[in-house]
Design a protein around this motif. Structure first.
Motif, PDB file in Angstrom:
ATOM      1  N   GLU A 146       0.850  -1.229  -0.048  1.00 48.01           N
ATOM      2  CA  GLU A 146       0.139  -0.008   0.155  1.00 48.01           C
ATOM      3  C   GLU A 146       0.823   1.117  -0.149  1.00 48.01           C
ATOM      4  OE1 GLU A 146      -2.574  -0.338   3.437  1.00 48.01           O
ATOM      5  OE2 GLU A 146      -3.866  -1.987   2.549  1.00 48.01           O
ATOM      6  N   TYR A 147       1.891   1.160   0.828  1.00 46.19           N
ATOM      7  CA  TYR A 147       2.608   2.482   0.662  1.00 46.19           C
ATOM      8  C   TYR A 147       3.674   2.672  -0.195  1.00 46.19           C
ATOM      9  CZ  TYR A 147       5.641   6.019   3.011  1.00 46.19           C
ATOM     10  OH  TYR A 147       6.385   7.019   3.412  1.00 46.19           O
ATOM     11  N   SER A 148       4.000   1.362  -1.256  1.00 44.76           N
ATOM     12  CA  SER A 148       4.658   1.442  -2.171  1.00 44.76           C
ATOM     13  C   SER A 148       3.712   2.264  -3.417  1.00 44.76           C
ATOM     14  CB  SER A 148       4.931   0.084  -2.744  1.00 44.76           C
ATOM     15  OG  SER A 148       5.807   0.377  -4.074  1.00 44.76           O
ATOM     16  N   LYS A 149       2.534   1.987  -3.250  1.00 43.55           N
ATOM     17  CA  LYS A 149       1.393   2.579  -4.171  1.00 43.55           C
ATOM     18  C   LYS A 149       1.196   3.897  -4.085  1.00 43.55           C
ATOM     19  CE  LYS A 149      -3.507   2.365  -5.541  1.00 43.55           C
ATOM     20  NZ  LYS A 149      -4.691   1.546  -5.386  1.00 43.55           N
ATOM     21  N   VAL A 150       1.354   4.417  -2.669  1.00 39.24           N
ATOM     22  CA  VAL A 150       1.240   5.761  -2.319  1.00 39.24           C
ATOM     23  C   VAL A 150       2.570   6.432  -3.001  1.00 39.24           C
ATOM     24  CG1 VAL A 150       1.430   7.657  -0.517  1.00 39.24           C
ATOM     25  CG2 VAL A 150      -0.216   5.725  -0.243  1.00 39.24           C
ATOM     26  N   VAL A 151       3.743   6.053  -2.868  1.00 37.97           N
ATOM     27  CA  VAL A 151       4.819   6.571  -3.266  1.00 37.97           C
ATOM     28  C   VAL A 151       4.670   6.555  -4.920  1.00 37.97           C
ATOM     29  CG1 VAL A 151       7.473   6.181  -3.747  1.00 37.97           C
ATOM     30  CG2 VAL A 151       6.315   5.853  -1.669  1.00 37.97           C
ATOM     31  N   GLY A 152       4.377   5.738  -5.479  1.00 39.65           N
ATOM     32  CA  GLY A 152       4.118   6.023  -7.025  1.00 39.65           C
ATOM     33  C   GLY A 152       3.193   7.141  -7.310  1.00 39.65           C
ATOM     34  N   GLU A 153       2.221   7.145  -6.595  1.00 40.50           N
ATOM     35  CA  GLU A 153       1.199   8.228  -6.832  1.00 40.50           C
ATOM     36  C   GLU A 153       1.813   9.761  -6.676  1.00 40.50           C
ATOM     37  OE1 GLU A 153      -3.159   5.581  -5.574  1.00 40.50           O
ATOM     38  OE2 GLU A 153      -1.905   7.370  -4.239  1.00 40.50           O
ATOM     39  N   VAL A 154       2.519   9.852  -5.413  1.00 39.79           N
ATOM     40  CA  VAL A 154       3.210  10.956  -5.170  1.00 39.79           C
ATOM     41  C   VAL A 154       4.090  11.174  -6.376  1.00 39.79           C
ATOM     42  CG1 VAL A 154       4.935  12.241  -3.682  1.00 39.79           C
ATOM     43  CG2 VAL A 154       2.807  10.819  -2.861  1.00 39.79           C
ATOM     44  N   LEU A 155       4.899  10.450  -6.744  1.00 38.16           N
ATOM     45  CA  LEU A 155       5.991  10.775  -7.983  1.00 38.16           C
ATOM     46  C   LEU A 155       5.370  11.041  -8.961  1.00 38.16           C
ATOM     47  CD1 LEU A 155       8.741   8.064  -7.066  1.00 38.16           C
ATOM     48  CD2 LEU A 155       8.690  10.432  -6.527  1.00 38.16           C
TER      49      LEU A 155
END
Length: 367
Positions: free
Chosen positions: A355-364
């Motif tokens: 889930e956190y990895s997905k958030v990082v992808g969205e932010v980038l």
């Protein structure tokens, strides 16, 4: 992706925040991301925790075993490090820790986005007026700055996310705390009458209420035993209180123990959680449920959600010794069935790291 976690505290220091950050770092590393942890402690060091690189600077001016400060120039040094290591995103944790502001300023200097995770659900609760006033002043200045300028704000519970928004975050999503899956495969002993306290041994955390509850239950004829796990400024006072209440040989006060030993203590037992502090989502609740134990707690973030999901969690109607003793008596008279593995699986770090990895992808992607 390449992430840098900037945090005031990290293992070998133990606590809910440290557990969250170290498990997040390891989970992201397991997914193939490059992870650096930049933290402070009493001694400088460099080490690798598996694939996670941990760089520790010297901490200064420790206050109440909770907050310490980095040295002058730390933000500038971290900004240079972020550029040199080609970091993509910076992760900070808890708005009032000095390293959260340092991480924010370093990321801004390096032109990087920041994901901030809020672990607290309210202003710091302390019997010390100086700490109460001082921490609130930090919250309303440095803490508010971090929350307002982060590219994404997460809260480890709905209460933590709501508190972040009240302090100034334009938006805050819930990113629940999590635990490592249980590795115990043998039959779990069923021992609801073994009561366990896990936490810092400081004012407000509830160690004294725990000991008095054990004493009251034994006086009422309940043959309970106990363990008190954790370190802190009042550990010597806790040992004296144990002797005063006649609980030597009944309650083992073990101080700080490794995580594996804490999980073993909780296995099949009853966690007693009478904290009155402004908690985030305490992972000890999840660990107890994962180890097929039960929970009796004052009202804290996440407890009602776990109860509604079917976990054996009993919440006291009010934050008092009498209510705690009554709740424990009710549980001991009719112990609820331990939770199934299926109930706890969604609360484990392999799930949360994705889930956190997905958030990082969205932010980038939004930069």
């Amino acid at each position: 992706m390449h992430l840098a976690i900037v945090t005031n505290s990290y293992p070998p220091r133990l606590g809910g925040l440290e557990s969250h950050v170290s498990n997040l770092a390891q989970g992201l590393d397991d997914l193939g991301h490059r992870v650096h942890v930049l933290t402070i402690s009493s001694e400088r060091s460099r080490r690798n925790d598996g694939g996670v690189k941990v760089l520790t600077g010297r901490a200064h001016l420790p206050i109440a075993e909770v907050i310490s400060f980095p040295g002058p120039g730390t933000a500038r040094a971290i900004a240079q490090y972020l550029r040199r290591e080609h970091v993509d995103v910076v992760s900070t944790h808890t708005r009032f820790f000095p390293m959260s502001l340092v991480g924010m300023r370093a990321a801004q200097a390096a032109g990087l986005p920041v994901i901030h995770t809020e672990h607290g659900s309210g202003f710091v609760a302390s019997p010390s007026p100086i700490i109460t006033v001082g921490s609130r002043a930090v919250d309303l200045t440095a803490g508010r700055y971090v929350l307002r300028h982060a590219d994404r704000v997460l809260g480890v519970s709905p209460e933590a996310a709501a508190f972040a928004r009240r302090l100034g975050a334009p938006h805050a999503d819930v990113f629940y705390n999590a635990i490592t899956p249980s590795v115990f495969t043998d039959a779990v002993p069923d021992r609801p009458d073994h009561l366990v306290f896990v936490g810092r041994v400081v004012a407000g955390k509830g160690w004294d209420t725990f000991l008095r509850a054990v004493s009251a239950l034994r006086a009422a004829g309940q043959d309970v035993t106990g363990e008190l796990l954790g370190d802190g400024a009042q550990l010597a006072q806790a040992r004296q209180e144990c002797r005063t209440l006649g609980l030597n040989g009944v309650v083992a006060i073990r101080g700080r123990v490794p995580q594996e030993q804490a999980r073993a203590a909780l296995r099949g037992a009853t966690l007693v959680n009478p904290t009155v502090l402004s908690e985030g989502f305490q992972t000890t609740l999840l660990e107890t449920i994962a180890e097929r134990g039960r929970v009796v707690t004052f009202e804290v973030p996440g407890a009602q959600l776990l109860r509604e999901s079917g976990a054996p969690v009993k919440i006291c109607r009010e934050r008092s010794l009498d209510c705690l003793v009554t709740a424990l008596q009710e549980l001991l008279d009719n112990p609820p069935v331990p939770a199934s593995r299926e109930l706890i699986d969604p609360w484990t770090w392999p799930v949360r790291a994705r889930e956190y990895s997905k958030v990082v992808g969205e932010v980038l992607a939004g930069r």
